[in-house]
Motif scaffolding. Structure first.
Motif, PDB file in Angstrom:
ATOM      1  N   PHE A  47       0.823  -1.202   0.000  1.00 50.36           N
ATOM      2  CA  PHE A  47       0.000   0.000   0.000  1.00 50.36           C
ATOM      3  C   PHE A  47       0.862   1.260   0.000  1.00 50.36           C
ATOM      4  N   PRO A  48       0.357   2.343  -0.580  1.00 54.44           N
ATOM      5  CA  PRO A  48       1.089   3.618  -0.498  1.00 54.44           C
ATOM      6  C   PRO A  48       1.056   4.159   0.924  1.00 54.44           C
ATOM      7  N   PHE A  49       2.096   4.911   1.271  1.00 48.18           N
ATOM      8  CA  PHE A  49       2.108   5.509   2.609  1.00 48.18           C
ATOM      9  C   PHE A  49       2.752   6.889   2.564  1.00 48.18           C
ATOM     10  N   ILE A  50       2.331   7.720   3.503  1.00 49.94           N
ATOM     11  CA  ILE A  50       2.958   9.018   3.720  1.00 49.94           C
ATOM     12  C   ILE A  50       3.798   8.906   4.979  1.00 49.94           C
ATOM     13  N   PHE A  51       4.814   9.741   5.066  1.00 52.22           N
ATOM     14  CA  PHE A  51       5.818   9.609   6.115  1.00 52.22           C
ATOM     15  C   PHE A  51       6.079  10.949   6.767  1.00 52.22           C
ATOM     16  N   THR A  52       6.277  10.922   8.079  1.00 53.59           N
ATOM     17  CA  THR A  52       6.736  12.102   8.804  1.00 53.59           C
ATOM     18  C   THR A  52       7.660  11.641   9.913  1.00 53.59           C
ATOM     19  N   ALA A  53       8.551  12.520  10.353  1.00 53.41           N
ATOM     20  CA  ALA A  53       9.565  12.113  11.328  1.00 53.41           C
ATOM     21  C   ALA A  53       9.896  13.277  12.261  1.00 53.41           C
ATOM     22  N   GLY A  54      10.403  12.921  13.436  1.00 56.55           N
ATOM     23  CA  GLY A  54      10.768  13.901  14.449  1.00 56.55           C
ATOM     24  C   GLY A  54      10.153  13.522  15.782  1.00 56.55           C
ATOM     25  N   SER A  55      10.638  14.109  16.851  1.00 52.38           N
ATOM     26  CA  SER A  55      10.133  13.779  18.174  1.00 52.38           C
ATOM     27  C   SER A  55       8.647  14.112  18.276  1.00 52.38           C
ATOM     28  N   ILE A  56       7.928  13.309  19.044  1.00 50.23           N
ATOM     29  CA  ILE A  56       6.476  13.469  19.167  1.00 50.23           C
ATOM     30  C   ILE A  56       6.174  14.407  20.329  1.00 50.23           C
ATOM     31  N   ARG A  57       5.727  15.601  19.983  1.00 49.28           N
ATOM     32  CA  ARG A  57       5.401  16.654  20.946  1.00 49.28           C
ATOM     33  C   ARG A  57       4.449  17.637  20.278  1.00 49.28           C
ATOM     34  N   PRO A  58       3.746  18.465  21.058  1.00 51.97           N
ATOM     35  CA  PRO A  58       2.733  19.347  20.462  1.00 51.97           C
ATOM     36  C   PRO A  58       3.247  20.246  19.352  1.00 51.97           C
ATOM     37  N   ALA A  59       4.505  20.691  19.433  1.00 52.88           N
ATOM     38  CA  ALA A  59       5.044  21.582  18.397  1.00 52.88           C
ATOM     39  C   ALA A  59       5.100  20.915  17.035  1.00 52.88           C
ATOM     40  N   ARG A  60       5.004  19.592  16.998  1.00 51.81           N
ATOM     41  CA  ARG A  60       5.008  18.883  15.713  1.00 51.81           C
ATOM     42  C   ARG A  60       3.701  19.052  14.955  1.00 51.81           C
ATOM     43  N   GLY A  61       2.609  19.364  15.655  1.00 43.68           N
ATOM     44  CA  GLY A  61       1.330  19.548  14.971  1.00 43.68           C
ATOM     45  C   GLY A  61       0.811  18.295  14.290  1.00 43.68           C
ATOM     46  N   LEU A  62       1.081  17.135  14.877  1.00 48.91           N
ATOM     47  CA  LEU A  62       0.748  15.877  14.219  1.00 48.91           C
ATOM     48  C   LEU A  62      -0.752  15.623  14.105  1.00 48.91           C
ATOM     49  N   GLU A  63      -1.553  16.343  14.890  1.00 41.77           N
ATOM     50  CA  GLU A  63      -3.003  16.172  14.754  1.00 41.77           C
ATOM     51  C   GLU A  63      -3.480  16.542  13.350  1.00 41.77           C
ATOM     52  N   ASP A  64      -2.751  17.447  12.685  1.00 37.70           N
ATOM     53  CA  ASP A  64      -3.107  17.811  11.309  1.00 37.70           C
ATOM     54  C   ASP A  64      -3.092  16.592  10.396  1.00 37.70           C
ATOM     55  N   ILE A  65      -2.022  15.846  10.458  1.00 33.49           N
ATOM     56  CA  ILE A  65      -1.872  14.724   9.527  1.00 33.49           C
ATOM     57  C   ILE A  65      -2.761  13.550   9.909  1.00 33.49           C
ATOM     58  N   VAL A  66      -2.996  13.369  11.203  1.00 36.95           N
ATOM     59  CA  VAL A  66      -3.906  12.301  11.636  1.00 36.95           C
ATOM     60  C   VAL A  66      -5.319  12.599  11.148  1.00 36.95           C
ATOM     61  N   ARG A  67      -5.771  13.828  11.358  1.00 43.88           N
ATOM     62  CA  ARG A  67      -7.127  14.194  10.930  1.00 43.88           C
ATOM     63  C   ARG A  67      -7.232  14.203   9.400  1.00 43.88           C
ATOM     64  N   ALA A  68      -6.167  14.619   8.721  1.00 41.21           N
ATOM     65  CA  ALA A  68      -6.188  14.604   7.258  1.00 41.21           C
ATOM     66  C   ALA A  68      -6.342  13.183   6.733  1.00 41.21           C
ATOM     67  N   LEU A  69      -5.638  12.234   7.347  1.00 45.64           N
ATOM     68  CA  LEU A  69      -5.754  10.845   6.929  1.00 45.64           C
ATOM     69  C   LEU A  69      -7.188  10.355   7.086  1.00 45.64           C
ATOM     70  N   GLY A  70      -7.849  10.827   8.143  1.00 47.13           N
ATOM     71  CA  GLY A  70      -9.238  10.431   8.369  1.00 47.13           C
ATOM     72  C   GLY A  70     -10.192  10.917   7.288  1.00 47.13           C
ATOM     73  N   LEU A  71      -9.789  11.944   6.553  1.00 48.59           N
ATOM     74  CA  LEU A  71     -10.622  12.476   5.474  1.00 48.59           C
ATOM     75  C   LEU A  71     -10.396  11.779   4.140  1.00 48.59           C
ATOM     76  N   ILE A  72      -9.308  11.030   4.061  1.00 50.41           N
ATOM     77  CA  ILE A  72      -8.955  10.363   2.802  1.00 50.41           C
ATOM     78  C   ILE A  72      -9.630   9.000   2.745  1.00 50.41           C
ATOM     79  N   SER A  73     -10.305   8.742   1.670  1.00 54.48           N
ATOM     80  CA  SER A  73     -11.103   7.528   1.531  1.00 54.48           C
ATOM     81  C   SER A  73     -10.275   6.276   1.785  1.00 54.48           C
ATOM     82  N   ARG A  74     -10.913   5.318   2.449  1.00 53.47           N
ATOM     83  CA  ARG A  74     -10.263   4.023   2.661  1.00 53.47           C
ATOM     84  C   ARG A  74      -9.941   3.336   1.339  1.00 53.47           C
ATOM     85  N   ASP A  75     -10.661   3.706   0.291  1.00 53.79           N
ATOM     86  CA  ASP A  75     -10.411   3.096  -1.009  1.00 53.79           C
ATOM     87  C   ASP A  75      -9.005   3.405  -1.520  1.00 53.79           C
ATOM     88  N   GLN A  76      -8.398   4.469  -0.979  1.00 55.95           N
ATOM     89  CA  GLN A  76      -7.026   4.807  -1.366  1.00 55.95           C
ATOM     90  C   GLN A  76      -6.003   3.874  -0.721  1.00 55.95           C
TER      91      GLN A  76
END
Length: 235
Positions: A47-76
């Motif tokens: 399967f295709p995947f997107i990647f991000t890296a760095g320490s996990i902390r609020p300054a990373r803003g990772l909620e953006d990418i988690v919520r964005a993934l939730g908007l992308i169809s499972r068919d992808q």
């Protein structure tokens, strides 16, 4: 180490601009060879995947990418790989991210892989469909440099100082606008091989503009200026 930092020091700390030199970090272009499928999570070979890296902390803003993934169809069949350790004291933030993923029903599509060695992270850079940087603020962004040096197709928040580092080698979205991020990711996924190669080559070219040799020479130059000023004041 960036115009953003210099501006911050002049405006917030009211330091005279001519007392601050601008010296960018370098970016290593000798990218690590990946170690083959040993680095891969089995499902990511199919399967295709997107990647991000760095320490996990609020300054990373990772909620953006988690919520964005939730908007992308499972068919992808799109997955997300997040590399990096949870910083001490940031466990609550990590749990928040996992709760968001659970509420969106995408837990099985997110892989928290922790800290990776050089060969492992090289595999993810070189095989991801896109590298995504969601940081709320960076002073330079070494991870951005690594991704470009590996020729990643990059999507980035337009927070400081990321546009200064990525230049035209990334697609940008407004931070916290995860709909815009999802659209940017989907756009990248529709690109043909020629377009992807164009953006990959652009990323490598951008990375090549940040030289450790230039960084070293400019650092010496700044130290020399400081010595000369100190010497003049002593006379």
């Amino acid at each position: 180490i960036s115009k953003f930092v210099k501006t911050y020091l002049t405006e917030k700390w009211e330091i005279t601009p001519n007392r601050i030199g601008l010296v960018y970090h370098g970016i290593s272009l000798n990218t690590q060879e990946n170690s083959g499928d040993r680095c891969a999570i089995p499902s990511l070979k199919s399967f295709p995947f997107i990647f991000t890296a760095g320490s996990i902390r609020p300054a990373r803003g990772l909620e953006d990418i988690v919520r964005a993934l939730g908007l992308i169809s499972r068919d992808q069949h799109l997955h997300l790989v997040v590399a990096g350790n949870v910083d001490p004291g940031m466990e609550a933030y990590f749990n928040k991210l996992k709760k968001i993923a659970a509420s969106l029903g995408i837990n099985e599509r997110i892989h928290w892989v922790g800290k990776l060695n050089d060969a492992e992270i090289a595999w993810y850079y070189q095989n991801c469909s896109a590298f995504v940087m969601t940081s709320r603020v960076e002073s330079f962004g070494m991870i951005a440099g690594e991704a470009m040096a590996h020729g990643c197709v990059c999507v980035s928040a337009d927070n400081p100082c990321l546009p200064e580092i990525f230049g035209s080698a990334a697609l940008y979205y407004k931070p916290k606008d995860y709909h815009a991020l999802a659209n940017a990711i989907m756009e990248v996924l529709t690109w043909d091989e020629n377009k992807r190669k164009q953006m990959s080559d652009r990323a490598k070219q951008r990375a090549s503009q940040f030289s450790w040799e230039v960084c070293a020479q400019k650092t010496v130059d700044q130290l020399q200026l400081a010595i000369e000023e100190y010497t003049q004041k002593r006379r």
